[in-house]
Design a protein around this motif. Structure first.
Motif, short mmCIF file in Angstrom:
data_model
loop_
_atom_site.label_atom_id
_atom_site.label_comp_id
_atom_site.label_asym_id
_atom_site.label_seq_id
_atom_site.Cartn_x
_atom_site.Cartn_y
_atom_site.Cartn_z
N MET A 49 3.93 -36.86 21.66
CA MET A 49 4.53 -38.00 22.36
C MET A 49 4.16 -39.29 21.64
SD MET A 49 6.24 -36.74 24.83
CE MET A 49 6.57 -38.20 25.83
N PRO A 50 5.10 -40.26 21.58
CA PRO A 50 4.82 -41.53 20.90
C PRO A 50 3.67 -42.28 21.56
CG PRO A 50 7.18 -41.26 21.29
CD PRO A 50 6.49 -40.18 22.07
N VAL A 51 2.83 -42.91 20.73
CA VAL A 51 1.73 -43.70 21.25
C VAL A 51 2.11 -45.19 21.18
CG1 VAL A 51 0.01 -42.01 20.54
CG2 VAL A 51 0.62 -43.85 18.97
N PRO A 52 1.48 -46.03 21.99
CA PRO A 52 1.81 -47.46 21.97
C PRO A 52 1.41 -48.13 20.65
CG PRO A 52 0.62 -46.86 23.97
CD PRO A 52 0.51 -45.70 23.04
N VAL A 53 1.96 -49.31 20.43
CA VAL A 53 1.59 -50.10 19.25
C VAL A 53 0.09 -50.35 19.25
CG1 VAL A 53 1.82 -52.37 18.17
CG2 VAL A 53 3.85 -51.21 19.07
N GLY A 54 -0.55 -50.16 18.10
CA GLY A 54 -1.98 -50.39 17.98
C GLY A 54 -2.83 -49.17 18.25
N VAL A 55 -2.24 -48.11 18.78
CA VAL A 55 -2.99 -46.88 19.09
C VAL A 55 -2.80 -45.87 17.96
CG1 VAL A 55 -3.23 -44.96 20.71
CG2 VAL A 55 -2.79 -47.28 21.56
N ALA A 56 -3.88 -45.22 17.56
CA ALA A 56 -3.83 -44.27 16.45
C ALA A 56 -3.20 -42.94 16.87
CB ALA A 56 -5.23 -44.02 15.91
N ILE A 84 -3.54 -40.03 9.88
CA ILE A 84 -3.74 -40.82 11.10
C ILE A 84 -3.31 -42.25 10.80
CG2 ILE A 84 -5.42 -41.64 12.78
CD1 ILE A 84 -4.91 -38.66 12.89
N CYS A 85 -2.39 -42.76 11.62
CA CYS A 85 -1.84 -44.10 11.41
C CYS A 85 -1.67 -44.80 12.75
CB CYS A 85 -0.48 -44.02 10.70
SG CYS A 85 -0.51 -43.28 9.06
N ARG A 86 -1.27 -46.05 12.68
CA ARG A 86 -0.90 -46.79 13.89
C ARG A 86 0.14 -47.84 13.53
NH1 ARG A 86 -6.11 -50.77 15.20
NH2 ARG A 86 -6.14 -51.85 13.17
N TYR A 87 0.98 -48.15 14.50
CA TYR A 87 1.94 -49.23 14.34
C TYR A 87 1.26 -50.56 14.62
CZ TYR A 87 6.46 -47.02 13.50
OH TYR A 87 7.51 -46.38 12.92
N LEU A 88 1.53 -51.55 13.79
CA LEU A 88 1.02 -52.90 14.00
C LEU A 88 2.07 -53.71 14.76
CD1 LEU A 88 -0.40 -53.55 10.40
CD2 LEU A 88 -1.66 -52.81 12.44
N PRO A 89 1.66 -54.80 15.41
CA PRO A 89 2.64 -55.64 16.13
C PRO A 89 3.78 -56.13 15.24
CG PRO A 89 0.40 -56.24 16.74
CD PRO A 89 0.28 -55.26 15.61
N ILE A 115 3.25 -50.11 9.46
CA ILE A 115 2.34 -49.01 9.77
C ILE A 115 1.08 -49.15 8.93
CG2 ILE A 115 2.03 -46.50 9.60
CD1 ILE A 115 4.99 -46.20 10.24
N GLU A 116 -0.05 -48.84 9.56
CA GLU A 116 -1.34 -48.91 8.88
C GLU A 116 -1.94 -47.50 8.79
OE1 GLU A 116 -4.99 -51.96 9.23
OE2 GLU A 116 -4.73 -50.70 11.00
N PHE A 117 -2.37 -47.11 7.60
CA PHE A 117 -3.01 -45.81 7.38
C PHE A 117 -4.49 -45.91 7.74
CE2 PHE A 117 -5.61 -43.17 4.56
CZ PHE A 117 -5.13 -41.91 4.85
N LEU A 118 -4.99 -44.91 8.51
CA LEU A 118 -6.38 -44.94 8.97
C LEU A 118 -7.23 -43.79 8.45
CD1 LEU A 118 -5.71 -45.84 12.72
CD2 LEU A 118 -6.34 -47.41 10.88
N GLY A 119 -6.63 -42.64 8.15
CA GLY A 119 -7.43 -41.50 7.69
C GLY A 119 -6.65 -40.20 7.81
N ARG A 120 -7.39 -39.08 7.82
CA ARG A 120 -6.80 -37.75 7.86
C ARG A 120 -7.27 -36.97 9.08
NH1 ARG A 120 -2.54 -35.85 5.35
NH2 ARG A 120 -3.45 -33.77 5.51
N VAL A 121 -6.46 -35.99 9.48
CA VAL A 121 -6.85 -35.10 10.58
C VAL A 121 -7.57 -33.87 10.05
CG1 VAL A 121 -4.91 -35.84 12.01
CG2 VAL A 121 -4.66 -33.83 10.54
N ASP A 122 -7.54 -33.67 8.71
CA ASP A 122 -8.13 -32.47 8.12
C ASP A 122 -9.02 -32.85 6.95
OD1 ASP A 122 -6.33 -33.21 6.15
OD2 ASP A 122 -4.89 -31.63 6.62
#
Length: 633
Positions: free
Chosen positions: A333-340, A384-389, A393-400
């Motif tokens: 499911m889509p996450v809100p802006v700013g949430v990873a 792992i990313c998040r949408y900025l306002p 998109i900002e890259f944060l890391g990996r799930v593996d």
């Protein structure tokens, strides 16, 4: 008659390139090659390689690149898994082909043919006339093998529609035209090589192929950029850092450059600041992101003024044309802006999956619940990313455990799987240690027979089976691997490699000549390790290709010689490198090459820079400068 592709002193016009591609296409068709056929290419990146790609497309087939620098066992794995129909090779790689096919079952052996046209004349009459299109947008365009967590590489398949869409996105977003010269710097086994080979050809521009050795040698790369009139250059941030050290104060190198593209790993803000100081506004910086499973880049982000919206990371940007990006939670499911969340890719650029690996494909390519039509799929990137306002998109890391080391995508599990096949290894784990620019692979192993195998032997074992960039820079033998209370390997408790201790255990042999002592001092400064002996292997005490470029640069300065980067790989100990340095000094002294090389080059650059500045002056400004010069003389 315009130049289409060049490599060193060799070049092909559009007419010649098309003619060679047609000749190869006719030969492939006569051999029964068509849509969905896979043609493996084992050759250096040069003008013939570019023609081969186009020839395969004209035949309606897909190409599968093999890197000549990879070991024979790696080639064998890829050939067996892909079931390639044909293997085309340069004549110089005939022996490498024999080694790669040694032991391959007859039902998986491809038809082997030399790449050069003259060697096919006895097989089929040569034709060079244009052919009608033999493939559709849904047909396979290429297969590129990437590191796999199961211990085997995975063949990512991309279709014609996705490839073409990405090429046009590059043309549009970079504003490519017939005046552009795009540097082709990536290995043919990297997805970014596809657009580097092809995008300029779509608008009448030129492809400037930079040989493998020069792409990681900052001095040689800058020389190629300058002498080749390159307007678009793409490279990884870790190499940019070394590149900027060489380019400072040498603006003429960048005089024609319009775009610098960073890709392959996170782009640090400090590099962006250095670039803005160097470029002085005449060249733009683009941060690009994309997985091999899609048609290369799926996002672009052009850097403007710094800082970027108060964030500490450089965004990867927004989707390119005909591409959709979703940041989803564990329930898809889509996450809100700013949430990873995990980044999913949809649209025309999503690849077909992994060749011959249905189960792995089903896990990574999932039905698209947001598509308006049926049959669409999303690719799970594992990022792992998040949408900025701002919408970026900002890259944060990996799930593996996938990592990027100097731009190379590596599944640590593949290295672990290879090490685990060694008869004396009981358990093993591989970790990437250090920051982004200095990340190093370290392997930790336990063994039931510690006296029967050495770290050097294990390192050699890995190098025989995996590409150089996947070989650990250190192998640490432990009594047992640290575990968490849950019984899993505790990566945080793994000890940092002690290179000084390893050197002592290997037996220290002191440098005995002035050349060896100078080299030992250079290695010590670059590696941060004291007391390096003449028999110690550079790549076993923390060295890697980028650090090797620093060594070569300092060797050139210290000895006043032109030493190629490959010498570091062919002579990885101080003892061996010392002999190579003395040989080069002798050869270059006899041919009149001396320490004045650097001075002459600097003088040539200064003259070129002055001439460039003079050309930009108006007639009145030139007269005023001449009058001022006469009055002070």
């Amino acid at each position: 008659q315009a130049t289409a592709v060049s490599c060193g002193p060799t070049s092909l016009t559009y007419f010649q390139l098309n003619q060679r591609a047609n000749q190869l296409a006719h030969r492939l068709i006569a051999a029964g090659i068509g849509a969905e056929s896979v043609v493996a290419l084992l050759a250096d990146r040069d003008c013939d390689f570019a023609a081969a790609i186009l020839g395969v497309f004209k035949a309606g087939a897909a190409y599968l690149p093999l890197d000549p620098l990879h070991p024979a066992m790696r080639h064998r794995q890829v050939i067996e898994q892909s079931r390639a129909n044909v293997l085309l090779h340069s004549p110089s790689f005939a022996e490498a082909v024999e080694q790669a096919l040694d032991g391959v079952d007859d039902d998986r052996r491809p038809l082997v043919r030399p790449l050069s046209a003259s060697d096919w004349q006895t097989i089929v009459e040569l034709h060079d006339d244009d052919l009608p299109p033999r493939c559709t947008p849904r047909d396979l365009a290429y297969v590129i093998y990437t590191s796999g967590s199961t211990g085997l590489p995975k063949g990512a398949m991309v279709e014609q529609r996705g490839m073409i869409n990405h090429l046009w996105a590059k043309v549009r977003d970079l504003g490519l035209n017939s005046d552009d010269v795009v540097a082709q710097t990536a290995s043919q086994c990297f997805d970014i090589s596809v657009w580097q080979f092809l995008a300029a050809l779509m608008v009448g521009g030129q492809v400037r192929i930079v040989p493998a050795e020069q792409t990681i040698d900052p001095v040689e790369l800058l020389r190629e950029v300058r002498d080749g009139g390159v307007t678009v250059l793409e490279t990884v941030p870790s190499l940019l850092r070394v590149l900027f050290d060489e380019v400072e104060g040498d603006d003429v190198t960048l005089s024609r450059l319009r775009w610098l593209i960073a890709t392959g790993e996170a782009l640090p803000l400090d590099l962006c600041r250095r670039w803005q100081d160097l470029a002085n506004g005449h060249a733009r910086l683009l941060n690009a992101y994309g997985p091999t499973e899609c048609s290369d880049d799926v996002t672009h982000y052009e850097l403007g003024e710094l800082p970027i919206g108060g964030h500490s990371r450089v965004p990867i940007g927004r989707a390119i044309a005909n591409t959709r990006l979703y940041v989803l939670d564990k329930h898809s499911m889509p996450v809100p802006v700013g949430v990873a969340g995990e980044l999913y890719v949809g649209g025309d650029g999503v690849g077909r999956g992994y060749l011959g690996a249905g189960a792995v494909t089903a896990d990574a390519f999932v039905p698209d619940p947001f598509a308006t039509g049926g049959g669409e799929r999303l690719y799970r990137t594992g990022d792992i990313c998040r949408y900025l306002p701002s919408g970026d998109i900002e890259f944060l890391g990996r799930v593996d455990q996938q990592v990027k080391v100097r731009g190379f995508r590596i599944e640590l599990g593949e290295i672990e799987a290879v090490l685990a096949t060694h008869e004396f290894v009981r358990e093993c784990v591989v970790d990437a240690r250090g920051d982004t620019s200095e990340k190093r692979l370290v392997a930790y192993v336990t063994t039931d027979a510690p006296d029967s195998v050495t770290p050097q032997q294990l390192w050699d074992y890995v190098r025989e089976r995996l590409p150089e960039y996947m070989a650990p820079s250190s192998i640490v033998v432990l009594d047992q691997l640290p575990l968490t209370p849950n019984g899993k390997i505790d990566r945080k408790a793994l000890p940092a490699p002690d290179y000084a201790k390893d050197l002592l255990e290997n037996g220290y042999v002191a440098p005995s000549t002035d050349t060896e002592r100078t080299l030992a001092e250079i290695w010590s400064r670059v590696l941060g390790v004291e007391k390096i002996g003449v028999a110690d292997n550079f790549f076993m005490i923390g060295g890697h290709s980028l650090l090797a470029t620093q060594v070569v640069s300092r060797v050139r300065q210290s000895f006043g010689i032109e030493m190629p980067l490959r010498e570091m790989f062919e002579s990885p100990t101080i003892g061996e490198l010392s002999k190579a340095v003395e040989k080069l000094r002798s050869q270059q002294s006899e041919s009149g090459v001396s320490t004045t090389i650097t001075a002459r080059k600097r003088g040539a650059r200064n003259l070129e820079q002055m001439l460039s500045q003079v050309q930009q002056l108006s007639e009145d400004e030139a007269r005023q400068l001449l009058r001022a010069r006469k009055s002070t003389a």
